[in-house]
Motif scaffolding. Structure first.
Motif, mmCIF file in Angstrom:
data_model
loop_
_atom_site.group_PDB
_atom_site.id
_atom_site.type_symbol
_atom_site.label_atom_id
_atom_site.label_comp_id
_atom_site.label_asym_id
_atom_site.label_seq_id
_atom_site.Cartn_x
_atom_site.Cartn_y
_atom_site.Cartn_z
ATOM 1 N N LEU A 1 -4.624 9.910 -3.182
ATOM 2 C CA LEU A 1 -4.433 9.350 -1.853
ATOM 3 C C LEU A 1 -5.424 8.210 -1.649
ATOM 4 C CD1 LEU A 1 -4.133 12.684 0.113
ATOM 5 C CD2 LEU A 1 -2.301 11.007 -0.147
ATOM 6 N N SER A 2 -4.992 7.178 -0.949
ATOM 7 C CA SER A 2 -5.887 6.031 -0.776
ATOM 8 C C SER A 2 -7.156 6.410 -0.013
ATOM 9 C CB SER A 2 -5.152 4.892 -0.065
ATOM 10 O OG SER A 2 -4.532 5.334 1.120
ATOM 11 N N LYS A 3 -7.074 7.394 0.876
ATOM 12 C CA LYS A 3 -8.282 7.799 1.610
ATOM 13 C C LYS A 3 -9.295 8.461 0.682
ATOM 14 C CE LYS A 3 -6.476 12.309 3.110
ATOM 15 N NZ LYS A 3 -6.138 13.142 4.286
ATOM 16 N N ASN A 4 -8.836 8.988 -0.454
ATOM 17 C CA ASN A 4 -9.738 9.632 -1.409
ATOM 18 C C ASN A 4 -10.008 8.764 -2.643
ATOM 19 O OD1 ASN A 4 -9.908 11.925 0.201
ATOM 20 N ND2 ASN A 4 -8.146 12.887 -0.782
ATOM 21 N N PHE A 5 -9.663 7.489 -2.560
ATOM 22 C CA PHE A 5 -9.832 6.609 -3.709
ATOM 23 C C PHE A 5 -11.297 6.491 -4.149
ATOM 24 C CE2 PHE A 5 -10.598 2.096 -5.023
ATOM 25 C CZ PHE A 5 -10.095 2.207 -6.323
ATOM 26 N N PRO A 6 -12.256 6.214 -3.261
ATOM 27 C CA PRO A 6 -13.646 6.093 -3.730
ATOM 28 C C PRO A 6 -14.155 7.371 -4.396
ATOM 29 C CG PRO A 6 -13.403 5.164 -1.525
ATOM 30 C CD PRO A 6 -12.128 5.906 -1.821
ATOM 31 N N LYS B 1 -9.821 -2.636 -19.862
ATOM 32 C CA LYS B 1 -9.095 -3.258 -18.773
ATOM 33 C C LYS B 1 -8.849 -2.209 -17.703
ATOM 34 C CE LYS B 1 -6.537 -5.843 -22.281
ATOM 35 N NZ LYS B 1 -5.853 -5.224 -23.402
ATOM 36 N N LEU B 2 -8.930 -2.635 -16.459
ATOM 37 C CA LEU B 2 -8.577 -1.775 -15.330
ATOM 38 C C LEU B 2 -7.286 -2.296 -14.720
ATOM 39 C CD1 LEU B 2 -9.059 0.356 -13.096
ATOM 40 C CD2 LEU B 2 -10.501 -1.331 -11.924
ATOM 41 N N HIS B 3 -6.264 -1.462 -14.678
ATOM 42 C CA HIS B 3 -4.991 -1.793 -14.048
ATOM 43 C C HIS B 3 -4.826 -0.895 -12.824
ATOM 44 C CE1 HIS B 3 -3.766 -2.597 -18.502
ATOM 45 N NE2 HIS B 3 -4.386 -3.654 -17.982
ATOM 46 N N ILE B 4 -4.549 -1.481 -11.673
ATOM 47 C CA ILE B 4 -4.509 -0.681 -10.447
ATOM 48 C C ILE B 4 -3.416 -1.189 -9.503
ATOM 49 C CG2 ILE B 4 -6.369 -2.111 -9.415
ATOM 50 C CD1 ILE B 4 -7.313 0.550 -8.048
ATOM 51 N N VAL B 5 -2.709 -0.244 -8.891
ATOM 52 C CA VAL B 5 -1.662 -0.547 -7.915
ATOM 53 C C VAL B 5 -1.769 0.452 -6.776
ATOM 54 C CG1 VAL B 5 0.823 -0.656 -7.495
ATOM 55 C CG2 VAL B 5 -0.082 -1.429 -9.690
ATOM 56 N N GLY B 6 -1.622 -0.021 -5.550
ATOM 57 C CA GLY B 6 -1.557 0.917 -4.440
ATOM 58 C C GLY B 6 -2.146 0.391 -3.157
ATOM 59 N N ASP B 7 -2.423 1.325 -2.268
ATOM 60 C CA ASP B 7 -2.841 1.033 -0.908
ATOM 61 C C ASP B 7 -4.357 0.820 -0.860
ATOM 62 O OD1 ASP B 7 -2.769 0.741 1.840
ATOM 63 O OD2 ASP B 7 -2.763 2.903 2.229
ATOM 64 N N VAL B 8 -4.820 -0.223 -1.548
ATOM 65 C CA VAL B 8 -6.239 -0.553 -1.572
ATOM 66 C C VAL B 8 -6.362 -2.041 -1.909
ATOM 67 C CG1 VAL B 8 -6.463 0.108 -4.027
ATOM 68 C CG2 VAL B 8 -8.494 0.093 -2.556
ATOM 69 N N ASN B 9 -7.293 -2.722 -1.248
ATOM 70 C CA ASN B 9 -7.412 -4.163 -1.489
ATOM 71 C C ASN B 9 -8.434 -4.466 -2.587
ATOM 72 O OD1 ASN B 9 -10.088 -4.369 -0.329
ATOM 73 N ND2 ASN B 9 -9.148 -4.335 1.716
ATOM 74 N N GLN B 10 -8.461 -5.715 -3.000
ATOM 75 C CA GLN B 10 -9.291 -6.122 -4.135
ATOM 76 C C GLN B 10 -10.773 -5.833 -3.887
ATOM 77 O OE1 GLN B 10 -8.705 -10.182 -5.331
ATOM 78 N NE2 GLN B 10 -10.403 -10.188 -6.791
ATOM 79 N N ASP B 11 -11.262 -6.159 -2.702
ATOM 80 C CA ASP B 11 -12.682 -5.949 -2.421
ATOM 81 C C ASP B 11 -13.058 -4.477 -2.532
ATOM 82 O OD1 ASP B 11 -13.052 -8.641 -2.010
ATOM 83 O OD2 ASP B 11 -12.898 -8.520 0.182
ATOM 84 N N ASP B 12 -12.208 -3.607 -1.995
ATOM 85 C CA ASP B 12 -12.512 -2.177 -2.041
ATOM 86 C C ASP B 12 -12.445 -1.638 -3.469
ATOM 87 O OD1 ASP B 12 -12.940 -2.100 0.660
ATOM 88 O OD2 ASP B 12 -10.934 -1.383 1.167
ATOM 89 N N VAL B 13 -11.572 -2.209 -4.275
ATOM 90 C CA VAL B 13 -11.508 -1.799 -5.684
ATOM 91 C C VAL B 13 -12.819 -2.157 -6.379
ATOM 92 C CG1 VAL B 13 -10.416 -2.243 -7.928
ATOM 93 C CG2 VAL B 13 -9.002 -1.926 -5.881
ATOM 94 N N MET B 14 -13.263 -3.391 -6.217
ATOM 95 C CA MET B 14 -14.478 -3.832 -6.911
ATOM 96 C C MET B 14 -15.698 -3.050 -6.436
ATOM 97 S SD MET B 14 -13.026 -5.871 -8.922
ATOM 98 C CE MET B 14 -14.442 -6.571 -9.778
ATOM 99 N N THR B 15 -15.729 -2.734 -5.147
ATOM 100 C CA THR B 15 -16.846 -1.939 -4.617
ATOM 101 C C THR B 15 -16.837 -0.535 -5.212
ATOM 102 O OG1 THR B 15 -16.862 -3.171 -2.529
ATOM 103 C CG2 THR B 15 -17.869 -0.982 -2.523
#
Length: 944
Positions: A603-608, A698-712
């Protein structure tokens, strides 16, 4: 199923919300509200119609579901429901021969398909939304204007196809007869679940044309059918089309509701069978359960999961960890409309007694009885439901399936609200109550299937089960003439139904926007932001895999990948598993020929929090010696099971023939029975420290999360993963095949022969790779649009399915024709495949070009519908250097393709006289006949 096995992802316990438009039923997650509205109406003839709108992609899924399965059959006439699943695709009065399959190729559909179970048969396909009227017209034609086209030759041919399906799925695979032994003993002879959905070969052969027509006229009537349309369409226009095409199909006889028929056992029954294909003993225990949506089905689903799945499961701890009798325990419900059952299946290690397995199961149950289930464990099991809940929202077809499921079996698509409530209201007391009600001291059916000559391993007190094995007899099957056209009087209609409706407005196809970034450690990142559902899927792909292994220690990367999810430095295996499940996430690791991959879904809320667990898995391995020993036994067991599976045998032998002796990619990346026992923890550590580096990741990612939050979220991995230089070794070219040779692998008594024919071909980066892929569509890549399928399945009845494909990587590629064919037509099938390939280039016509272009262009509307398809797009761009617009570039290429170019590609890349011809089958009856192919003396690969 008609063509491919369909995974009923949404038919288990994790469902999605549906509500009538007048209702206000919503489920919130992550501070966002999601709801699936539906509109339902009924035609005067009784047809139930359900609409659901989803504007996320320019596609629409259409499903026709008949409330008829094997439960509506009678003794000695079994398999009819499944036979009809096949027949309805062949022809109807106005679609003509080839029916929906032929139209699917033109309109860019996903491939018309169907499935049958005990209680319903469905027909489904996803198409670009400009083809919706065509689909409604076609489905109506199947329901109201089909049965006259069924003739004796048509029936004779399709009997052969269905019989081939049974051979492939039951007779020619390990433990294939287990289900029939269980059901014929669990259910009384007059119970509609006593027989198998696919029926018996004898019943299928004895079916008459009158039997078939009577069955259709009884059950395939509008008042026993639900039509579901889900996707991007105009509901008012669709309602008008549904009425136009379905309204005048007459209502059938009234159909009474079947009463629930739960069963009970007065004694336990123990049965055994020595299985020709089994290499390991397998015990299955089956208890009477409950019907679908019974109140007790909800706590039972928790019970079976708690008992068997995961490190803390009592049966896992007892059978896998403590007693080391098996590597897996599978406990599940099989619930149907009238009754249900609880099934516990354990495949033991080589030579292990099933008495010991049964004793271990009882010990685990005793422990559960003493301790019960904690609230924390109950909550952990429920946590995973939310993620799967939203996974079910990923495709419009899945939504359509579930709406029909509720309509037919619960009487209302809106039952989802109560269904979800029932799932969430399960208590620890409920779980213990259903254990006492359905399992504790209850009678069961026990089946012991063991390798031939190992009857000493069966459960004590077992009696020999009754199993009907087909004999291989040359020329035993009846012949038929597929060219005969059906003669019949056309069914009258108020308008000319022979005119296919036009396309609607062309769909607007967009390409997802890809973002990119590079981390300081060297990890290259590519992503797509997609907020249709609150989910994120990602993978860390580390180059290497099998390519970096030593020939003497094959299997190291596979075992390393699996070890990485078996605990971390600060978490035991059980604690890591609990942490993942508490988030409702899934994290896995696996190795391929070319890479090691860590993948996650959350779930995107549990992504971090999920990324933090991935950080531990990647950077803080546990190196648990006990887990390594359990894993080693598990891999050995997998390899032993492969030795019993003709398809696995064919895959492994074909790789060795393609790559040649000594080539690293000729190996099974699981390893071998010789290499795996010798792989040590030091071997895994050496691979880990030498080859796992961000510099090749390589990191491949798709979903309900933006680029900044992915990098963080990935800062912890980026900052703490030390880069190193990793050199991927050069891979030798695959040896060219200059003359064709025939190879045979003997599986005594095989009811089918597995064919793998091909040669080393193009890398995926070769300019000719995609053109060759397009060229192959009409040969064997287009399902029912292909010549292989039309001639070997539809024309001869030799096979259930056949395909050809180009597959490639950065290191090499192959062209392969694969099929499972009836044993007694092994030579005839091989010879026909050879003939089709020899004539393919010169036989291509403008019509073939037009059909190929139509499918390739129109199917592009479905290219990026799901999260998985978007993730695959990123892989293609990242791994092979494709441009972001490669999908559009391919459309442009296909639009400009000429017949001369198509024929030139076929002449260049289809080489019947320069191929490997591998057959896995019964040498006693088929080996000598293959000399007639004209490629010399066949070579026996497993000569005694």
């Amino acid at each position: 199923m008609k063509k491919t096995a369909f995974l009923a992802v949404l038919m288990t316990v994790l469902l999605f919300p549906a509500c009538q438009q007048s209702a206000d039923n919503e489920i919130a997650s992550n501070d966002k509200e999601f709801k699936v509205d539906f509109e339902k109406f009924t035609l005067d003839n009784g047809l139930q119609v359900i609409f659901h709108i989803d504007r996320s992609d320019p596609v629409v899924a259409v499903a026709l579901t008949a409330h008829v399965g094997s439960a509506r059959e009678v003794e000695n006439r079994t398999g009819f429901a499944h036979l009809f699943e096949h027949l309805l695709f062949l022809e109807s009065e106005n679609l003509g021969k080839g029916g929906l399959d032929k139209m699917s190729a033109r309109i860019g559909g996903s491939g018309a398909n169907g499935s049958t179970n005990r209680d319903r048969t469905n027909y489904f396909q996803t198409v670009p939304n400009d083809a919706l009227e065509k689909m409604i017209w076609a489905e109506a034609d199947k329901l109201g204007y089909f049965i006259n086209t069924v003739t004796d030759p048509v029936l004779a041919k399709e009997k052969q196809v269905v019989k081939n399906e049974k051979r492939q799925g039951v007779d020619n695979r390990p433990y294939g007869h287990t289900s029939s032994v269980i059901h014929s003993n669990l259910y009384p002879k007059d119970h509609p679940y006593n027989w198998e959905v696919i029926g018996s070969l004898e019943d299928l052969q004895n079916a008459t044309l009158k039997d078939v027509k009577d069955f259709f006229n009884s059950w395939y009537v509008p008042n026993n059918v639900t039509l579901t349309i889900a996707g991007d369409f105009d509901t008012e226009q669709a309602r008008a089309w549904v009425k136009k095409y379905f309204d005048e199909i007459p209502r059938g006889p009234e159909i009474s509701k079947m009463e629930k028929r739960p069963v009970s056992l007065t004694e336990s029954k123990k049965l055994y069978y020595e299985d020709n294909f089994a290499r390991l003993p397998q015990l299955t225990l089956t208890w009477p359960g409950v019907y679908q949506y019974h109140p007790d089905s909800y706590p039972l689903s928790v019970l079976v999961q708690y008992l068997s799945r995961g490190k803390q499961a009592p049966m896992y701890k007892k059978l896998v960890e403590e007693q080391q009798l098996s590597d897996n325990v599978n406990f599940f419900q099989y619930n149907s409309e009238l009754a249900g059952q609880l099934m516990l299946r354990v495949t033991a290690f080589d030579g292990k007694s099933l008495d010991a397995v049964a004793a271990g199961i009882q010990e685990a149950m005793n422990e559960f009885e003493a301790n019960g289930i904690s609230q924390a464990d109950l909550d952990r099991i429920k946590a995973g439901q939310e993620t799967n809940f939203y996974n079910g929202l990923s495709s419009v077809l899945g939504k359509g399936f579930q709406l029909a499921q509720y309509e037919i079996f619960a009487g209302d698509p809106g039952f989802i609200n109560q269904d979800v409530k029932n799932i969430l209201e399960v208590t620890t007391e409920d779980v213990m109550r259903v254990y006492n009600t359905y399992l504790k001291d209850k009678h069961y059916i026990a089946t012991s299937f063991v390798p031939q000559g190992q009857a000493s391993l069966v459960l004590s007190g077992s009696s020999l089960a009754e199993v009907v094995e087909e004999k291989i007899v040359q020329g035993a099957e009846e012949t038929f003439d597929p060219s005969l056209a059906a003669e019949y009087e056309r069914t009258p209609s108020s308008f000319d139904r022979s005119v296919e409706p036009p396309y609607g407005p062309s769909p607007v196809i967009g390409t997802p926007e890809v973002w990119r970034s590079d981390m300081a450690s060297g990890i290259r990142v590519m992503g797509i932001e997609n907020n249709e559902v609150p989910l994120v899927q990602f993978e860390i792909q580390i180059d290497g895999g099998l390519l970096l292994e030593d020939q003497g220690k094959i299997g190291v990367s596979n075992m390393l990948a699996q070890m990485m999810t078996r605990g971390t430095a600060s978490k035991t295996p059980a604690q890591l598993e609990q942490a993942i499940e508490a988030l409702g996430a899934s994290i896995g690791a696996y190795s391929t020929d070319y890479s090691l991959v860590i993948s996650a879904n959350c779930l995107s809320k549990n992504f971090p929090a999920t990324v933090e667990l991935v950080r531990e898995i990647l950077l803080e391995p546990r190196w648990d010696e006990k887990e390594l020993e359990l894993l080693r036994q598990s891999v050995i067991s997998q390899l032993q099971r492969q030795q019993a599976n003709p398809n696995a045998i064919a895959s492994n032998e074909y790789a060795q023939l393609l790559f040649g002796e000594g080539h690293i990619l000729a190996n099974n990346n699981l390893g071998s029975l010789e290499s795996v026992p010798n792989i040590s923890m030091e071997d895994l550590k050496q691979y880990y420290t030498t080859f796992l580096s961000p510099s090749v990741s390589k990191l491949h990612i798709v979903g309900d999360v933006n680029q900044d939050d992915v990098m963080t979220a990935f800062e912890g991995i980026d900052a703490n993963w030390t880069p190193k230089t990793v050199d991927i070794p050069a891979v030798p070219e695959m040896p060219a095949v200059t003359v064709s040779k025939v190879y045979f692998y003997d599986v005594p008594g095989a009811k089918q022969s597995v064919l793998n024919f091909g040669y080393p071909a193009l890398k995926i980066t070769d300019p000719d790779y995609y053109p060759a892929f397009v060229m192959n569509y009409r040969l064997g890549g287009g399902g029912f649009a292909s010549q292989f399928t039309q001639q070997l399945r539809e024309g001869k009845g030799y096979t259930y399915g056949i395909r050809s494909r180009f597959s490639g990587s950065n290191y090499g590629g192959s062209f392969t024709v694969s099929s499972g064919v009836r044993s007694n037509v092994t030579f005839e099938s091989a010879d026909l495949v050879k003939e089709i390939m020899s004539n393919y280039a010169e036989g291509l016509t403008e019509s073939d070009l037009e059909i190929t272009q139509g499918f390739m262009i129109k199917s592009s509307a479905r290219s990026f519908e799901t999260i998985n398809s978007k993730l695959n797009m990123i892989r293609n761009i990242s791994n092979y250097g494709f441009s972001d617009a490669y999908a559009s570039e391919r459309i442009a290429y296909v639009q400009g393709l000429t017949l001369d170019e198509l024929q030139g590609l076929a002449r260049t890349h289809i080489k019947p006289d320069q191929m490997i011809y591998l057959v896995v089958g019964d040498a006693a009856t088929q080996f000598e006949r293959l000399r007639e192919l004209g490629y010399g003396e066949p070579i026996l690969l497993n000569r005694p």
